[in-house]
Every structure is written in structure tokens, then in C-alpha cells.
Design a protein around this motif. Structure first.
Motif, PDB file in Angstrom:
ATOM      1  N   LEU A 100       1.667  -5.566  -5.450  1.00 35.21           N
ATOM      2  CA  LEU A 100       2.017  -4.616  -6.505  1.00 35.21           C
ATOM      3  C   LEU A 100       2.712  -3.385  -5.941  1.00 35.21           C
ATOM      4  CD1 LEU A 100      -1.188  -4.741  -8.757  1.00 35.21           C
ATOM      5  CD2 LEU A 100       1.002  -5.896  -9.105  1.00 35.21           C
ATOM      6  N   ALA A 103       6.276  -4.494  -5.555  1.00 41.25           N
ATOM      7  CA  ALA A 103       6.875  -4.656  -6.891  1.00 41.25           C
ATOM      8  C   ALA A 103       7.102  -3.301  -7.555  1.00 41.25           C
ATOM      9  CB  ALA A 103       5.982  -5.533  -7.763  1.00 41.25           C
ATOM     10  N   GLY A 104       6.151  -2.386  -7.414  1.00 40.50           N
ATOM     11  CA  GLY A 104       6.307  -1.066  -8.006  1.00 40.50           C
ATOM     12  C   GLY A 104       7.437  -0.275  -7.365  1.00 40.50           C
ATOM     13  N   GLY A 120      12.913  -8.280 -11.334  1.00 38.86           N
ATOM     14  CA  GLY A 120      12.049  -8.567 -10.199  1.00 38.86           C
ATOM     15  C   GLY A 120      11.665 -10.026 -10.089  1.00 38.86           C
ATOM     16  N   MET A 287      11.446  -6.575  -3.541  1.00 37.99           N
ATOM     17  CA  MET A 287      10.862  -7.637  -4.360  1.00 37.99           C
ATOM     18  C   MET A 287      10.827  -8.956  -3.582  1.00 37.99           C
ATOM     19  SD  MET A 287       9.607  -7.240  -7.358  1.00 37.99           S
ATOM     20  CE  MET A 287       8.440  -8.429  -8.020  1.00 37.99           C
ATOM     21  N   VAL A 290       7.599  -9.489  -1.928  1.00 37.99           N
ATOM     22  CA  VAL A 290       6.532 -10.051  -2.758  1.00 37.99           C
ATOM     23  C   VAL A 290       6.544 -11.574  -2.652  1.00 37.99           C
ATOM     24  CG1 VAL A 290       5.540 -10.177  -5.067  1.00 37.99           C
ATOM     25  CG2 VAL A 290       6.727  -8.108  -4.352  1.00 37.99           C
ATOM     26  N   PHE A 313       4.479 -10.694 -11.296  1.00 38.43           N
ATOM     27  CA  PHE A 313       4.635  -9.470 -10.518  1.00 38.43           C
ATOM     28  C   PHE A 313       5.891  -8.683 -10.899  1.00 38.43           C
ATOM     29  CE2 PHE A 313       1.931 -11.740  -7.315  1.00 38.43           C
ATOM     30  CZ  PHE A 313       0.879 -10.849  -7.362  1.00 38.43           C
ATOM     31  N   GLY A 317       5.179  -4.864 -11.922  1.00 42.88           N
ATOM     32  CA  GLY A 317       5.760  -3.791 -11.118  1.00 42.88           C
ATOM     33  C   GLY A 317       6.315  -2.665 -11.975  1.00 42.88           C
ATOM     34  N   ALA A 335      -0.906   1.051  -7.752  1.00 45.47           N
ATOM     35  CA  ALA A 335      -1.146  -0.335  -7.335  1.00 45.47           C
ATOM     36  C   ALA A 335      -2.602  -0.532  -6.936  1.00 45.47           C
ATOM     37  CB  ALA A 335      -0.228  -0.690  -6.166  1.00 45.47           C
TER      38      ALA A 335
END
Length: 411
Positions: A100, A103-104, A120, A287, A290, A313, A317, A335
């Protein structure tokens, strides 16, 4: 009373970002508690007869239900004094939070440049395809194989993110529309790739790729949780790198200027199109990491690609970036909160009788984001004062200063 104490009390009672976020969490906990009560048929029957029976019984039992639920969630997410490995829960939270963070950041970074990265999912999938191919084809010592897998994931994700930026910069295609289309294309490509001879596991009948070699797995970090691995270190480095990029580098200054006012940035000599591509390249690279965690990490028991690879995800995100206000440290904290709610929700469902659905944690996440995205609602509920700048005037409460806040308002 000292001036500092007065300013502190005034800040606590005003509609600043910290106060709004904390109160949003409080509201979400209250709503989550109400859902726990509503999910218990016995409690509902007690409340149904509240006028014919002692009302204190319904109140007491409801309190015990909510308290036991949140206690079980805490024990499952932070610390369990009754377990042999008391710190295992916080490690599980970190494991859930690690992807996360990537992704964030992949959403927050382009936010600061005035772009909305909703692609993403496609960046993760293509990054995972690249990483998986390297993982089961390359025969090399573990450090080199792991490095190549990480680089492959970054390159795959960056290619898709860069394509989105190029379509925006060169042809004026809105990044949201092109990202949604690329998500659909990537899902189709994934379904096709898994069935090809080059990727499909010949020992399986279902749609799954060959597993990556053991030398391609991210090495574990010493701890009670076997799932804790190198990806957590990479997530910390990513937070530091994005923070430095956005606050200390020339590129970061250009991206922030672009997000604040594209016309002014263009007038100042900043190449708007080029920096839009850079922002999406970096977002795609993050990304792609991830995808690496999903394949070479320990979250995937098979260490292979399936049609459910993305695991949501790409869209989670977005909520993490919104809650973190587009700041790297804020994204990391958001996250961790989401990771705690996920890990704690599973433990809560297993530890409570009657069972409290783990979806309560998901609802708490959603409610937090709703209230953070609507600060005026929190302000009205708690009657917060306007944010004071210097004592002579008032600034709009929680005024959107970045594209993250603007996107939150749009949501």
C-alpha cells in the motif's frame, strides 16, 4: 495561560488537517461500533425490547460487544500480550501495509504534478509480468536474480505509466480515460499471457503462470513473521526517495509548480509535457514494485501470476494517497493504518463470538476516507472554528493546497 498553550488549544479546536483527520478516525470508529451491534442478532433483539426490559442490559452488552471487537482488532494488528510472539501482529500489519505504501506513492506523486493516476492496476500487472518472466527464466545467484526481478518490475510499470503520460503530453488524452482503458487492456493481456506456453505452468490445469525460482524470492527479514521481507525496506527507501524528490530536487520543484499552475509553470520555462511524462514514469515504476511484492514476496503462496494478481491495490492506493494528503510520510502512515485495519479485521473475526465480520475494518477505512475527503462535514459535526493564520484573519478550513485535496473534493 501562556501564548503557546493558547495557540495549541486554538489549533486543536480549529478545522486544520490534523484535527480533521483525527476526528474522521474517531467518527469511523463510532460507525464501526454501530455496525458491530447491528451484526449481532441477540443485541438487536435486546434493543427491540428496550421499553419492556431494563435498557441498561442492551447498553452494557453493546458496550462489551464493541469493546471486545476493537480489543481483538488491536491484538491482531499491534500487540497481543497473550500470544507467544507478542509482536507478530505489528509485523503482520507492516506486511499488509508494504504494497500500500508503493501504491499510495504511485498516486500521490502525480497528484502533486496535477495528474490523477488511476491506472495503477495496469502498471502493477505489466510490472508483474516482467518480474515473473525474469523470475523463472534467469539462473543466477540470489542477490543478482532478486535485483533483476526488481528492475524488471520497475521497468514494466514505468513503461505503462510513461505511456499514459505520453498520451497526455503528446495527444492531450486525459490520463483518467487512458488509464481506465489501459487497465482493461492489461487485464486482457494478463489473461492471455498466463495461457501461453511461455508462461503457463504445464503441471497445472488452471490459469496460472510458472512460479518464479527460489533465487528470485525477496529475502526475509529477521523476525517472528516469515512474510516480512526486503519489500518493507524498499518501501521505506521509496518514502525517503519520494520525499527528497518532491522537496529537495529540481525535478520535484518543477512537478509541484506544474501541479499548482500549469500556465505559470509554462511561462516560467518549465517543459510541461516532458514533466508530465516524468511524473507518470515514476508513478508506474512505484506501482511496478507492487507487482514485484505480489510475485517475489511472500503474500503469494504460489509465487506465480493469476487473474486476481492486482488484488485491488491500484484503487486502494488512491484512498491511501487521499488520506495521506499526498505527502510521502502521510502516505506511509495511512498505509500502516489500512494495514492494521486489514490484519486486525481478520483477527477480530476469528476471536469474537458471535463472529464480527472482518468487513467492519473495510467499512472503517471507507468512512475515514469519506470524512477526510469532506472536511467541511467534519467541521460542521464538531463545530470547529476556521483556521487562524496570524490572529488577524481566517483562512478557509482545510483549504485544498494540492491536487490531492481537489481530487478528494471531486470524490
Amino acid at each position: 495561560m501562556s501564548d503557546r498553550l493558547k495557540r495549541t488549544l486554538a489549533a486543536i479546536g480549529s478545522a486544520n488537517t490534523v484535527t480533521v483527520t483525527v476526528l474522521a478516525f474517531v467518527l469511523s470508529v463510532v460507525i464501526g461500533g454501530i455496525l458491530m451491534i447491528l451484526s449481532d442478532q441477540h443485541l438487536l433483539s435486546e434493543w427491540g425490547y428496550i421499553f419492556s426490559k431494563n435498557w441498561s442490559d442492551a447498553l452494557t452488552d453493546s458496550w462489551h460487544k464493541v469493546a471486545s471487537g476493537y480489543t481483538a482488532m488491536f491484538h491482531g494488528a499491534v500487540y497481543d500480550p497473550h500470544a507467544k510472539q507478542a509482536l507478530r501482529p505489528i509485523e503482520n500489519t507492516i506486511v499488509e501495509a508494504t504494497p500500500l505504501v508503493f501504491a499510495g506513492l504511485a498516486v500521490a506523486l502525480p497528484f502533486r504534478a496535477g495528474l490523477f493516476n488511476i491506472g495503477g492496476q495496469s502498471q502493477l500487472i505489466v510490472g508483474a509480468i516482467f518480474a515473473t518472466w525474469v523470475g523463472f527464466t534467469v539462473s543466477a545467484p540470489m542477490p543478482l536474480t532478486v535485483l533483476l526481478v526488481i528492475v524488471a518490475g520497475i521497468v514494466g510499470g514505468a513503461l505503462v505509466g510513461g505511456l499514459t503520460g505520453l498520451l497526455k503530453a503528446r495527444f492531450g488524452a486525459h490520463e483518467v480515460i487512458s488509464s481506465i482503458m489501459l487497465n482493461n487492456i492489461a487485464l486482457g493481456v494478463l489473461a492471455w499471457v498466463i495461457k501461453t506456453k511461455a508462461f503457463h505452468d504445464p503441471s497445472r490445469q488452471d490459469a496460472i503462470s510458472k512460479p518464479v525460482k527460489n533465487s528470485a524470492l525477496l529475502p526475509a527479514i529477521s523476525g517472528s513473521s516469515p512474510e516480512l521481507n526486503l519489500s518493507t525496506v524498499l518501501a521505506i527507501l521509496a518514502v525517503l526517495l519520494v520525499w527528497w524528490l518532491m522537496t529537495r530536487s529540481t525535478l520535484g520543484f518543477r512537478l509541484r509548480a506544474l501541479g499548482s499552475n500549469p500556465d505559470a509553470a509554462r511561462t516560467a520555462g518549465i517543459a510541461v509535457s516532458r514533466n508530465q511524462v516524468y511524473a507518470m514514469l515514476l508513478a508506474g515504476a512505484l506501482m511496478g514494485l507492487v507487482g514485484v511484492t505480489q510475485i517475489s514476496g511472500t503474500l503469494s503462496a504460489s509465487h506465480a501470476m493469476t487473474n486476481s494478481l492486482d488484488n485491488g491495490f491500484g484503487f486502494t492506493g488512491i484512498t491511501v494517497a487521499l488520506l495521506g494528503r499526498g505527502k510521502p510520510v502521510g502516505v506511509a502512515l495511512a498505509a500502516l493504518l489500512f494495514g492494521a485495519l486489514t490484519a486486525g479485521g481478520v483477527a477480530m473475526e476469528a476471536a469474537t463470538t458471535p463472529t464480527i465480520p472482518h468487513d467492519v475494518g473495510t467499512v472503517v477505512q471507507a468512512v475515514i476516507v469519506v470524512f477526510v475527503a469532506a472536511p467541511m462535514l467534519v467541521k460542521e459535526i464538531f463545530r470547529l472554528r476556521e483556521v487562524r493564520r496570524d490572529g488577524t484573519g481566517a483562512a478557509p478550513s482545510v483549504a485544498p493546497a494540492t491536487a490531492v485535496d481537489s481530487a478528494a473534493e471531486a470524490v
